[in-house]
Design an enzyme around this catalytic site. Structure first.
Site, PDB file in Angstrom:
ATOM      1  N   HIS A   1       4.168  -6.170  -7.982  1.00  0.00           N
ATOM      2  CA  HIS A   1       3.133  -6.795  -8.821  1.00  0.00           C
ATOM      3  C   HIS A   1       3.471  -6.647 -10.319  1.00  0.00           C
ATOM      4  CE1 HIS A   1       0.643  -6.802  -5.195  1.00  0.00           C
ATOM      5  NE2 HIS A   1      -0.291  -7.468  -5.841  1.00  0.00           N
TER       6      HIS A   1
ATOM      7  N   ASP B   1       4.369  -9.409   1.477  1.00  0.00           N
ATOM      8  CA  ASP B   1       3.764  -8.412   0.575  1.00  0.00           C
ATOM      9  C   ASP B   1       2.287  -8.258   0.953  1.00  0.00           C
ATOM     10  OD1 ASP B   1       3.516  -6.624  -1.660  1.00  0.00           O
ATOM     11  OD2 ASP B   1       2.658  -8.229  -2.858  1.00  0.00           O
ATOM     12  N   SER B   2       1.624  -7.318   0.301  1.00  0.00           N
ATOM     13  CA  SER B   2       0.184  -7.129   0.540  1.00  0.00           C
ATOM     14  C   SER B   2      -0.651  -8.168  -0.216  1.00  0.00           C
ATOM     15  CB  SER B   2      -0.220  -5.737   0.065  1.00  0.00           C
ATOM     16  OG  SER B   2       0.101  -5.606  -1.308  1.00  0.00           O
TER      17      SER B   2
ATOM     18  N   GLU C   1      -3.739  -8.687  -9.301  1.00  0.00           N
ATOM     19  CA  GLU C   1      -4.444  -9.563  -8.337  1.00  0.00           C
ATOM     20  C   GLU C   1      -5.619 -10.261  -9.022  1.00  0.00           C
ATOM     21  OE1 GLU C   1      -4.062 -10.119  -4.769  1.00  0.00           O
ATOM     22  OE2 GLU C   1      -2.100  -9.210  -5.037  1.00  0.00           O
TER      23      GLU C   1
ATOM     24  N   CYS D   1       6.794  -1.462  -8.080  1.00  0.00           N
ATOM     25  CA  CYS D   1       5.805  -2.271  -7.347  1.00  0.00           C
ATOM     26  C   CYS D   1       6.034  -3.715  -7.766  1.00  0.00           C
ATOM     27  CB  CYS D   1       4.392  -1.819  -7.716  1.00  0.00           C
ATOM     28  SG  CYS D   1       3.096  -2.965  -7.208  1.00  0.00           S
TER      29      CYS D   1
ATOM     30  N   CYS E   1       7.761  -5.754  -1.257  1.00  0.00           N
ATOM     31  CA  CYS E   1       6.704  -4.796  -1.569  1.00  0.00           C
ATOM     32  C   CYS E   1       7.338  -3.416  -1.655  1.00  0.00           C
ATOM     33  CB  CYS E   1       5.656  -4.836  -0.453  1.00  0.00           C
ATOM     34  SG  CYS E   1       4.407  -3.553  -0.588  1.00  0.00           S
TER      35      CYS E   1
HETATM   36  N1  DGL Z   1       3.228  -5.181  -4.275  1.00  0.00           N
HETATM   37  C1  DGL Z   1       3.068  -3.927  -3.621  1.00  0.00           C
HETATM   38  C2  DGL Z   1       4.216  -2.996  -4.002  1.00  0.00           C
HETATM   39  O1  DGL Z   1       5.255  -3.479  -4.375  1.00  0.00           O
HETATM   40  C3  DGL Z   1       1.855  -3.128  -3.675  1.00  0.00           C
HETATM   41  C4  DGL Z   1       0.518  -3.344  -4.076  1.00  0.00           C
HETATM   42  C5  DGL Z   1      -0.449  -2.678  -3.122  1.00  0.00           C
HETATM   43  O2  DGL Z   1      -0.705  -3.285  -2.088  1.00  0.00           O
HETATM   44  O3  DGL Z   1      -0.903  -1.567  -3.419  1.00  0.00           O
HETATM   45  O4  DGL Z   1       4.113  -1.812  -3.891  1.00  0.00           O
END
Ligand code: DGL
Length: 266
Positions: free
Chosen positions: A183, A10-11, A151, A181, A73
């Site tokens: 997150h 993931d990011s 985050e 997403c 992600c």
């Molecule tokens: N967790 C990532 C997603 O599912 C994205 C967050 C990001 O880097 O903008 O889209």
């Protein structure tokens, strides 16, 4: 049997929500997690950039000898999975397909999607839903601030409540809300209060975990490790990663930095 680790990408910290579900389902697996925190957020980047970053992440994980890769992600899944799955000789799983397979089983058709701006712009969720559930009605809302708030550890405070309320204002009644997403599962409490008890809130990790289990079973690649190992790598100095990930997993997490020599994105 195959004791090599599963790679999760993931990011940032969002993919840990998927990792958590896979660990619950497959407690004897080893894992290597990569959070590309240097390039966070992916949600505001172009498709071309997301493809390049995803390729780098996959290549890093392949060097760590993983047996399967989960793109945990939504942004990377909707914009790069189609490209990268053709490039590598290793099973690569995203978050969309397993989720839609679940929604088909529920028979629900009134579906809301909240995700990053890039994911919503790509139309990836909507296209995939309509392909498999042609009578579905979808509403999509981009929530660009939410991943950054997670985050920062702001997923259960007054700010989270206000921002979620504002983003969900245009959403008409839905029976299913996809957290597009990874997150966002950390915001479940706040989202639940805002949306009420009748709507099913979908944490994609639950269905990704089922899918991973099925694939590993089918290929006879399940691990039987007794002392499982979780290695977490970040591409940039951690800010709140350890704190948020520790709260999420309920056990102490300590991420390492990707070694200088193999550093991604330089
Ligand atoms: N967790 C990532 C997603 O599912 C994205 C967050 C990001 O880097 O903008 O889209």
């Amino acid at each position: 049997m195959d004791n090599r680790p599963i790679g999760v990408f993931d990011s940032g910290v969002g993919g840990m929500t998927v990792l958590k579900e896979i660990m619950k389902k497959l407690p004897q697996e080893n894992f290597v997690y990569l959070g590309d925190t240097k390039c966070f957020p992916y949600g505001s980047k172009s498709k071309e950039t997301i493809i390049d970053l995803t390729k780098e992440g996959i290549e890093f994980l392949i060097k760590k000898n993983v047996k399967l890769i989960v793109i945990a992600c939504g942004t990377a899944t909707t914009q790069s999975l189609e490209t990268v799955e053709k490039l590598y000789d290793i099973p690569i799983i995203g978050v969309v397909k397993p989720t839609i397979e679940h929604i088909i089983k529920t028979g629900k058709t009134n579906i809301g999607i909240i995700a990053t701006a890039g994911t919503i712009r790509s139309g990836g969720w909507k296209r995939s839903i309509l392909k498999d559930i042609p009578n579905a009605r979808t509403q999509s809302i981009a929530c660009p601030l939410l991943a950054s708030m997670v985050e920062e550890g702001w997923y259960n405070n007054q700010i989270a409540k206000l921002v979620v309320k504002e983003y969900l204002k245009p959403l008409k009644k839905v029976d299913t809300l996809i957290l597009g997403c990874t997150h966002y599962p950390l915001l479940t409490n706040v989202l639940r209060k805002q949306i009420g008890s009748k709507t099913e809130i979908i944490n994609t990790g639950t269905y990704v975990a089922e899918n991973v289990k099925n694939i590993l079973e089918e290929k006879d690649m399940l691990s039987k490790t007794k002392n499982v190992n979780l290695d977490i790598y970040l591409t940039e100095t951690e800010h709140k990663f350890n704190e948020v990930a520790t709260a999420l997993l309920g056990k102490k997490v300590k991420a390492k930095l990707v070694e200088e020599k193999t550093k991604l994105n330089v």
